[in-house]
Design a protein around this motif. Structure first.
Motif, PDB file in Angstrom:
ATOM      1  N   THR A  94     -14.682 -41.403 -66.029  1.00  0.00           N
ATOM      2  CA  THR A  94     -16.064 -41.650 -65.605  1.00  0.00           C
ATOM      3  C   THR A  94     -16.550 -43.067 -65.874  1.00  0.00           C
ATOM      4  O   THR A  94     -17.633 -43.435 -65.415  1.00  0.00           O
ATOM      5  CB  THR A  94     -17.030 -40.692 -66.324  1.00  0.00           C
ATOM      6  OG1 THR A  94     -17.111 -41.048 -67.713  1.00  0.00           O
ATOM      7  CG2 THR A  94     -16.599 -39.239 -66.170  1.00  0.00           C
ATOM      8  N   GLY A  95     -15.803 -43.842 -66.651  1.00  0.00           N
ATOM      9  CA  GLY A  95     -16.230 -45.186 -67.018  1.00  0.00           C
ATOM     10  C   GLY A  95     -17.289 -45.217 -68.101  1.00  0.00           C
ATOM     11  O   GLY A  95     -17.739 -46.285 -68.495  1.00  0.00           O
ATOM     12  N   LEU A  96     -17.701 -44.048 -68.593  1.00  0.00           N
ATOM     13  CA  LEU A  96     -18.774 -43.991 -69.594  1.00  0.00           C
ATOM     14  C   LEU A  96     -18.234 -44.227 -70.998  1.00  0.00           C
ATOM     15  O   LEU A  96     -17.130 -43.807 -71.343  1.00  0.00           O
ATOM     16  CB  LEU A  96     -19.480 -42.633 -69.536  1.00  0.00           C
ATOM     17  CG  LEU A  96     -20.227 -42.331 -68.234  1.00  0.00           C
ATOM     18  CD1 LEU A  96     -20.777 -40.904 -68.253  1.00  0.00           C
ATOM     19  CD2 LEU A  96     -21.340 -43.332 -68.003  1.00  0.00           C
ATOM     20  N   ASP A  97     -19.060 -44.880 -71.829  1.00  0.00           N
ATOM     21  CA  ASP A  97     -18.734 -45.126 -73.229  1.00  0.00           C
ATOM     22  C   ASP A  97     -19.413 -44.081 -74.099  1.00  0.00           C
ATOM     23  O   ASP A  97     -20.647 -44.042 -74.192  1.00  0.00           O
ATOM     24  CB  ASP A  97     -19.196 -46.525 -73.650  1.00  0.00           C
ATOM     25  CG  ASP A  97     -18.424 -47.622 -72.938  1.00  0.00           C
ATOM     26  OD1 ASP A  97     -17.177 -47.558 -72.921  1.00  0.00           O
ATOM     27  OD2 ASP A  97     -19.064 -48.536 -72.386  1.00  0.00           O
ATOM     28  N   VAL A  98     -18.612 -43.231 -74.719  1.00  0.00           N
ATOM     29  CA  VAL A  98     -19.132 -42.179 -75.594  1.00  0.00           C
ATOM     30  C   VAL A  98     -19.575 -42.805 -76.914  1.00  0.00           C
ATOM     31  O   VAL A  98     -18.850 -43.592 -77.516  1.00  0.00           O
ATOM     32  CB  VAL A  98     -18.064 -41.092 -75.835  1.00  0.00           C
ATOM     33  CG1 VAL A  98     -18.532 -40.080 -76.866  1.00  0.00           C
ATOM     34  CG2 VAL A  98     -17.709 -40.400 -74.521  1.00  0.00           C
ATOM     35  N   THR A  99     -20.791 -42.446 -77.351  1.00  0.00           N
ATOM     36  CA  THR A  99     -21.335 -42.962 -78.617  1.00  0.00           C
ATOM     37  C   THR A  99     -21.392 -41.905 -79.706  1.00  0.00           C
ATOM     38  O   THR A  99     -21.530 -42.229 -80.875  1.00  0.00           O
ATOM     39  CB  THR A  99     -22.754 -43.528 -78.406  1.00  0.00           C
ATOM     40  OG1 THR A  99     -23.586 -42.490 -77.883  1.00  0.00           O
ATOM     41  CG2 THR A  99     -22.719 -44.712 -77.447  1.00  0.00           C
ATOM     42  N   VAL A 129     -23.516 -40.512 -74.414  1.00  0.00           N
ATOM     43  CA  VAL A 129     -22.963 -41.762 -73.891  1.00  0.00           C
ATOM     44  C   VAL A 129     -24.016 -42.859 -73.935  1.00  0.00           C
ATOM     45  O   VAL A 129     -25.217 -42.590 -74.008  1.00  0.00           O
ATOM     46  CB  VAL A 129     -22.409 -41.586 -72.454  1.00  0.00           C
ATOM     47  CG1 VAL A 129     -21.261 -40.583 -72.440  1.00  0.00           C
ATOM     48  CG2 VAL A 129     -23.485 -41.175 -71.487  1.00  0.00           C
ATOM     49  N   LYS A 130     -23.522 -44.104 -73.867  1.00  0.00           N
ATOM     50  CA  LYS A 130     -24.390 -45.273 -73.981  1.00  0.00           C
ATOM     51  C   LYS A 130     -25.337 -45.400 -72.786  1.00  0.00           C
ATOM     52  O   LYS A 130     -26.529 -45.577 -72.950  1.00  0.00           O
ATOM     53  CB  LYS A 130     -23.516 -46.524 -74.095  1.00  0.00           C
ATOM     54  CG  LYS A 130     -24.287 -47.795 -74.364  1.00  0.00           C
ATOM     55  CD  LYS A 130     -23.401 -49.019 -74.205  1.00  0.00           C
ATOM     56  CE  LYS A 130     -22.771 -49.392 -75.508  1.00  0.00           C
ATOM     57  NZ  LYS A 130     -21.992 -50.651 -75.417  1.00  0.00           N
ATOM     58  N   ASP A 131     -24.818 -45.327 -71.576  1.00  0.00           N
ATOM     59  CA  ASP A 131     -25.613 -45.557 -70.370  1.00  0.00           C
ATOM     60  C   ASP A 131     -25.160 -44.582 -69.287  1.00  0.00           C
ATOM     61  O   ASP A 131     -24.100 -44.758 -68.700  1.00  0.00           O
ATOM     62  CB  ASP A 131     -25.435 -47.007 -69.897  1.00  0.00           C
ATOM     63  CG  ASP A 131     -26.243 -47.342 -68.652  1.00  0.00           C
ATOM     64  OD1 ASP A 131     -26.984 -46.469 -68.145  1.00  0.00           O
ATOM     65  OD2 ASP A 131     -26.122 -48.486 -68.178  1.00  0.00           O
ATOM     66  N   TYR A 132     -25.962 -43.548 -69.038  1.00  0.00           N
ATOM     67  CA  TYR A 132     -25.609 -42.497 -68.068  1.00  0.00           C
ATOM     68  C   TYR A 132     -25.492 -43.038 -66.643  1.00  0.00           C
ATOM     69  O   TYR A 132     -24.778 -42.473 -65.819  1.00  0.00           O
ATOM     70  CB  TYR A 132     -26.665 -41.386 -68.085  1.00  0.00           C
ATOM     71  CG  TYR A 132     -26.841 -40.754 -69.437  1.00  0.00           C
ATOM     72  CD1 TYR A 132     -25.923 -39.831 -69.903  1.00  0.00           C
ATOM     73  CD2 TYR A 132     -27.923 -41.075 -70.248  1.00  0.00           C
ATOM     74  CE1 TYR A 132     -26.064 -39.252 -71.151  1.00  0.00           C
ATOM     75  CE2 TYR A 132     -28.078 -40.495 -71.493  1.00  0.00           C
ATOM     76  CZ  TYR A 132     -27.144 -39.579 -71.935  1.00  0.00           C
ATOM     77  OH  TYR A 132     -27.282 -38.999 -73.166  1.00  0.00           O
ATOM     78  N   SER A 133     -26.199 -44.110 -66.338  1.00  0.00           N
ATOM     79  CA  SER A 133     -26.286 -44.597 -64.957  1.00  0.00           C
ATOM     80  C   SER A 133     -24.996 -45.248 -64.454  1.00  0.00           C
ATOM     81  O   SER A 133     -24.860 -45.489 -63.265  1.00  0.00           O
ATOM     82  CB  SER A 133     -27.439 -45.598 -64.817  1.00  0.00           C
ATOM     83  OG  SER A 133     -27.147 -46.789 -65.528  1.00  0.00           O
ATOM     84  N   THR A 134     -24.060 -45.522 -65.351  1.00  0.00           N
ATOM     85  CA  THR A 134     -22.848 -46.226 -64.940  1.00  0.00           C
ATOM     86  C   THR A 134     -21.687 -45.288 -64.600  1.00  0.00           C
ATOM     87  O   THR A 134     -20.578 -45.756 -64.351  1.00  0.00           O
ATOM     88  CB  THR A 134     -22.395 -47.211 -66.036  1.00  0.00           C
ATOM     89  OG1 THR A 134     -22.078 -46.465 -67.215  1.00  0.00           O
ATOM     90  CG2 THR A 134     -23.479 -48.247 -66.327  1.00  0.00           C
ATOM     91  N   ALA A 135     -21.922 -43.985 -64.564  1.00  0.00           N
ATOM     92  CA  ALA A 135     -20.847 -43.027 -64.285  1.00  0.00           C
ATOM     93  C   ALA A 135     -20.252 -43.279 -62.902  1.00  0.00           C
ATOM     94  O   ALA A 135     -20.977 -43.394 -61.918  1.00  0.00           O
ATOM     95  CB  ALA A 135     -21.369 -41.598 -64.384  1.00  0.00           C
ATOM     96  N   HIS A 136     -18.931 -43.360 -62.856  1.00  0.00           N
ATOM     97  CA  HIS A 136     -18.222 -43.500 -61.585  1.00  0.00           C
ATOM     98  C   HIS A 136     -16.844 -42.842 -61.718  1.00  0.00           C
ATOM     99  O   HIS A 136     -16.243 -42.863 -62.793  1.00  0.00           O
ATOM    100  CB  HIS A 136     -18.083 -44.971 -61.184  1.00  0.00           C
ATOM    101  CG  HIS A 136     -17.270 -45.778 -62.152  1.00  0.00           C
ATOM    102  ND1 HIS A 136     -17.803 -46.310 -63.301  1.00  0.00           N
ATOM    103  CD2 HIS A 136     -15.961 -46.109 -62.154  1.00  0.00           C
ATOM    104  CE1 HIS A 136     -16.868 -46.948 -63.971  1.00  0.00           C
ATOM    105  NE2 HIS A 136     -15.725 -46.845 -63.300  1.00  0.00           N
ATOM    106  N   ALA A 137     -16.374 -42.265 -60.643  1.00  0.00           N
ATOM    107  CA  ALA A 137     -15.087 -41.564 -60.656  1.00  0.00           C
ATOM    108  C   ALA A 137     -13.941 -42.553 -60.757  1.00  0.00           C
ATOM    109  O   ALA A 137     -13.930 -43.597 -60.103  1.00  0.00           O
ATOM    110  CB  ALA A 137     -14.940 -40.717 -59.401  1.00  0.00           C
ATOM    111  N   SER A 138     -12.969 -42.203 -61.582  1.00  0.00           N
ATOM    112  CA  SER A 138     -11.786 -43.024 -61.760  1.00  0.00           C
ATOM    113  C   SER A 138     -10.651 -42.117 -62.229  1.00  0.00           C
ATOM    114  O   SER A 138     -10.869 -40.935 -62.509  1.00  0.00           O
ATOM    115  CB  SER A 138     -12.082 -44.113 -62.796  1.00  0.00           C
ATOM    116  OG  SER A 138     -11.054 -45.059 -62.850  1.00  0.00           O
ATOM    117  N   ASP A 139      -9.459 -42.660 -62.338  1.00  0.00           N
ATOM    118  CA  ASP A 139      -8.290 -41.935 -62.812  1.00  0.00           C
ATOM    119  C   ASP A 139      -8.060 -40.680 -61.962  1.00  0.00           C
ATOM    120  O   ASP A 139      -7.881 -40.793 -60.767  1.00  0.00           O
ATOM    121  CB  ASP A 139      -8.441 -41.620 -64.304  1.00  0.00           C
ATOM    122  CG  ASP A 139      -7.136 -41.184 -64.951  1.00  0.00           C
ATOM    123  OD1 ASP A 139      -6.083 -41.697 -64.558  1.00  0.00           O
ATOM    124  OD2 ASP A 139      -7.168 -40.323 -65.846  1.00  0.00           O
TER     125      ASP A 139
END
Length: 178
Positions: A94-99, A129-139
């Protein structure tokens, strides 16, 4: 369905073909005595809620259950703990950084891989997560979708343990507070 141990024809230590079932979860070599156990692989699942109490789900890009809904997660790598594994999987998919990571519960599973039912132990975590708005599909995720909790249909999720875990979470079998 073929038991995964049926694919192990030779002892991995001495190469003997006299590598035979000892129990439902092990094979033992009659020549050198080595015993191999088929224990569950560890898999990690992230439950991520945004500020509007929507859950992040992904659409699976690959089999098993390609095209169905899923939660971010995957198998733990050698040398990482479950928390680091779920943090890595969320980032990859998702590209998200878990905090923040909070263990919720576990569920046994059989994961179809290359025609074999691989036993897994799925560990469910509530992640912030740090910023929910940056979620994007990957992998291996084809899409990231924010879904209102009351619109989630567990039957749309392709893996048994994910459906069971969602039922546990959504139906309040566990008292979970954010």
């Amino acid at each position: 369905m073929v038991h995964p141990l049926d694919k192990f024809l030779y002892c991995p230590v001495c190469g003997s073909r006299d590598f035979v079932p000892r129990s439902v979860k092990s094979k033992q070599c009659k020549d050198c005595g080595f015993e191999y156990f088929m224990n569950p692989s560890s898999a990690n699942v992230a439950i991520i809620l945004n500020d509007r109490r929507e859950m992040l789900v992904v659409r699976r890009k690959n089999d098993p259950a390609m095209g169905t809904l899923d939660l971010p997660g995957g198998f733990a790598d050698i040398g990482e703990n479950a928390e680091d594994g779920v943090i890595r999987e969320v980032k990859e998919e998702t590209g998200l950084d878990v905090t923040s990571v909070k263990y919720l519960f576990s569920h046994e599973n059989l994961y179809l891989y290359s025609g074999l039912q691989i036993p897994t132990l799925d560990l469910f975590f509530l992640c912030e997560v740090k910023d929910y708005s940056t979620a994007h599909a990957s992998d291996d995720a084809e899409a990231c979708i924010w879904m209102a909790l009351d619109s989630i249909k567990v039957e749309d999720f392709g893996l048994d343990s994910i459906r069971e875990g969602l039922n546990m979470y959504l139906n309040g079998f566990l008292k979970i507070s954010k």
